[in-house]
Design an enzyme around this catalytic site. Sequence first.
Site, short mmCIF file in Angstrom:
data_model
loop_
_atom_site.label_atom_id
_atom_site.label_comp_id
_atom_site.label_asym_id
_atom_site.label_seq_id
_atom_site.Cartn_x
_atom_site.Cartn_y
_atom_site.Cartn_z
N HIS A 242 -20.35 28.09 11.89
CA HIS A 242 -20.19 27.12 12.98
C HIS A 242 -21.54 26.75 13.61
CE1 HIS A 242 -15.90 28.19 12.98
NE2 HIS A 242 -16.23 29.45 13.13
C1 BDR Z 1 -17.58 29.29 18.02
O1 BDR Z 1 -17.06 30.37 18.79
C2 BDR Z 1 -17.86 31.53 18.62
O2 BDR Z 1 -17.07 32.62 18.31
C3 BDR Z 1 -18.86 31.20 17.56
O3 BDR Z 1 -20.11 31.81 17.87
C4 BDR Z 1 -18.97 29.71 17.55
O4 BDR Z 1 -19.93 29.24 18.45
C5 BDR Z 1 -16.62 28.96 16.92
O5 BDR Z 1 -15.37 28.62 17.43
#
Ligand code: BDR
Length: 313
Positions: A242
């Site tokens: 992500h």
């Molecule tokens: C996002 O949520 C966090 O757990 C991760 O670091 C990322 O930024 C993904 O949904």
Amino acid sequence: MKKVMLDVDTGVDDALAILYGLESGELDVQGITTVCGNVPLEMVVSNTKRVLTHMGRTDIPVVPGAQRPLLREAEHEYKVHGADGIGGAIPDVQAEGVWPYDDRFAPDFIIEQASRHRGELTLILVGPLTNFALALRREPRVAEWLKEVVIMGGLVSEAGRGNKLPNAEFNIYADAEAALIVFHSGADITLVSLDVTLQTYLTMEHIEQLEGTAYYNFVRESTGVFREFSRDLFGTDGCALHDPLTVGYVLDPTLLQTERHYVTVETVSPLSYGQTICDFRGLWKEAPNVRVCLGVEADRFLAHFIETLRGKA
Ligand code: BDR
Ligand code: CA
């Protein structure tokens, strides 16, 4: 070199985003601000500093921010990121006392940097949006001073495929009131949402390509809990990149296919708190405020990510 600031809740993929951004050599990182999110703020600060220490980049300022969301109670994601937030990696790296005492507050630091580098600074947000919302509340002109704001968060086309609620993604869900302020601030916003990040899975096969390089152990160990979580919940091999993809967009915007639309955030419904609602058909007759992502060249991104991390042999 692009001037950027990173706002993180480190976090396994935040750590990978830091490695990727700094090792790319293409970003002039003015500082890293930290926010309560995946784990409590104190742990986020410590993880961020430990990662930077591991990289030998103790020259980067790390500025603590919000200890909790604007209105709601904090919820953390230990099941994704492990009890320490970075999957138990680099247990021997400590950063206590490495940075001099610094009592700056992230929202003020964002305002200061945006003002100093007017029209030049890209703000990359890969955690809950609390720090930037506080900055906007204090100094609304920060929205026009920033060149661009790139946010990892939400989902726009893939309703029902959230990672926190069926229609909500963690960063927006973690502080939806903050997201609402940010989306309607007038800043030039790109939203790198689950629609595209869930197409960028880092598998063991990718990780093995790092063998013999400086970050092999870190990437393998830090992603262990995350990869297991993804396998159990989504039946996928590997973990979604992500936050690195969000940095990837700043490095090379052609990786993502984007369109501008009107996007707002649900803050009332218990069924879809934190949902990012994109009005693709213009039914609300509102001006577009967000560049949303509709497609990603996932293989090209993953190859660049691996190549960049391999560079540090
Ligand atoms: C996002 O949520 C966090 O757990 C991760 O670091 C990322 O930024 C993904 O949904
Ligand atoms: Ca994050």
